[in-house]
Design an enzyme around this catalytic site. Sequence first.
Site, PDB file in Angstrom:
ATOM      1  CE  LYS A  84      -3.952   1.760   2.739  1.00 27.24           C
ATOM      2  NZ  LYS A  84      -4.820   1.440   3.912  1.00 27.24           N
ATOM      3  CB  SER A 159      -8.258   3.065   2.785  1.00 29.63           C
ATOM      4  OG  SER A 159      -7.390   2.490   3.758  1.00 29.63           O
ATOM      5  CB  SER A 183      -8.302   0.103   5.570  1.00 29.20           C
ATOM      6  OG  SER A 183      -9.094   1.237   5.443  1.00 29.20           O
TER       7      SER A 183
HETATM    8  N1  GLN Z   1     -13.234   3.086   6.149  1.00 24.61           N
HETATM    9  C1  GLN Z   1     -12.730   3.534   7.409  1.00 24.61           C
HETATM   10  C2  GLN Z   1     -12.401   5.007   7.319  1.00 24.61           C
HETATM   11  O1  GLN Z   1     -12.706   5.587   6.344  1.00 24.61           O
HETATM   12  C3  GLN Z   1     -11.532   2.752   7.803  1.00 24.61           C
HETATM   13  C4  GLN Z   1     -10.314   3.154   7.078  1.00 24.61           C
HETATM   14  C5  GLN Z   1      -9.085   2.397   7.487  1.00 24.61           C
HETATM   15  O2  GLN Z   1      -9.149   1.339   8.113  1.00 24.61           O
HETATM   16  N2  GLN Z   1      -7.957   2.973   7.161  1.00 24.61           N
HETATM   17  O3  GLN Z   1     -11.860   5.589   8.197  1.00 24.61           O
END
Ligand code: GLN
Length: 500
Positions: A84, A159, A183
């Site tokens: 990532k 994400s 994410s």
């Molecule tokens: N979807 C969640 C957010 O928008 C989690 C994101 C993540 O785990 N980085 O914060």
Amino acid sequence: MTVDLSALTAPEIRAAILRGDLSAREVADGAFARIEACDDRVRAFNEVTRELAYASADRVDDMVRSGASPEELPPLAGVPVAFKDNMNLIGTRTTCSSRILANHESVYDCTAVARLIKAGGVPVGKLNMDEFAFGSSTENSAFGPTHNPWDLERVPGGSSGGSAAAVSAGMATITLGSDTGGSIRQPGAFCGVVAMKPTYGRVSRYGCVAFASSLDQIGPFSKSVEECALALNAICGKDPMDATSVDRPHEDFTRDLERGASGLRIGVVTDMLDMEGVAPEVKSATMAAAELFAALGAEVGEVELPSARYGLSAYYIIGPAEASSNLARFDGIRYGHRVADAKDVLDLYMRSRAEGFGPEAIRRIMLGTYALSAGYYDAYYGQAQKARTVIIRDFERAFADHDVLLTPTSPTTAFRIGEKSADPLAMYLSDVYTIPVNLAGNCAVSVPVGLGDDSELPVGIQLIGTHFAEGVVLRAARALERAVAFDVTPPLVRELQARA
Ligand code: GLN
């Protein structure tokens, strides 16, 4: 002959290299061929790192040529890996898919990244994500969305959408993502791959750009549970550069994988199944997974996490609060984008940030600074921390008589690109099942169990363990994986295979 990564597991790659049937270079070329064949449609990669890959591959090939024994060859020798784009790796940019870091060159290596490469991984690139990991669909990337290999009109989740899509499409064998509220697990579920968030502290966060430091954790994506365990073996462990990384005796996470589910006490979190917005196909897949466990000899019961439903509210105070503080360093002076014609220092800060950050990053920073501001701190941040404590207690109660808790990973299967981007609250709901796990610091894995009855898209089941119970969680995951025997190859890959 072009190597097809969709047809090989990490241990198979290593074994073929050891036998001399394949070279690590040929395997890397297999990754690049697949990237060339489909990443113009999937768009998982922000950067492809041929030179770095060949340097690592050549090291492996040299070892084999000079007669390395099976014990000497590292456990992931020659296995294509990718990261990532919030993880630093010298020789690559680390952009967080943000305009503000679009040209940021890594000046050091993220510990988990370095460990995966040291274990023999061949780094093929950096992967797209929601800007600074804010999102559940990868649509918040400044470089455009990643597409789901199961249906290119749909999101891969987020994400870490690029990390999930790259494994699903056979462009890398193991990838790393980061999980603050879901994410890793949610994109794993949307793309039909295995995806794990380890216990908080199990994996060093050093070199991964921080979102919310008390919630963030790095973890692997792979096509199988065994590969997930091998990746965790490689990346876990104490790191002097991260004071929150935990010093534990070495464990081999593959050790118990084949022990089956017999005797495991599995709690189905029933009170979270009837929440609003849960797709019937997801609910039925969850009940089917519970029945499978019972048939495998597990003790399956019901359990409640009554406060977990408040996780989302607590998370959207604590997450942005920590993010607003972590993102203060992107000020146009020390890192990243800087406006050319600033009048004074305040103008430089304000306009560099306004130009550099996308809308969701700005929303999070505003939410966080508001929640932390004098006069509101107790009402919001203090209250959210109390809710977090209550959720931690709920989990402790549940784990007093269960080894593993079972929920869906996400309430729906992959949605259409654009479907939820205008409604941040609907998007936030994607993580109802995953967020409580981050708040409590537990470990959890998402296992693909098949295609939903209605959407015909992958459904993921989340298996949650208490702190440092990765071994038992992976054992349960392996039992489920074997019982469902789901073929994780997406239609896009079948199409490419048919043409070859
Ligand atoms: N979807 C969640 C957010 O928008 C989690 C994101 C993540 O785990 N980085 O914060």
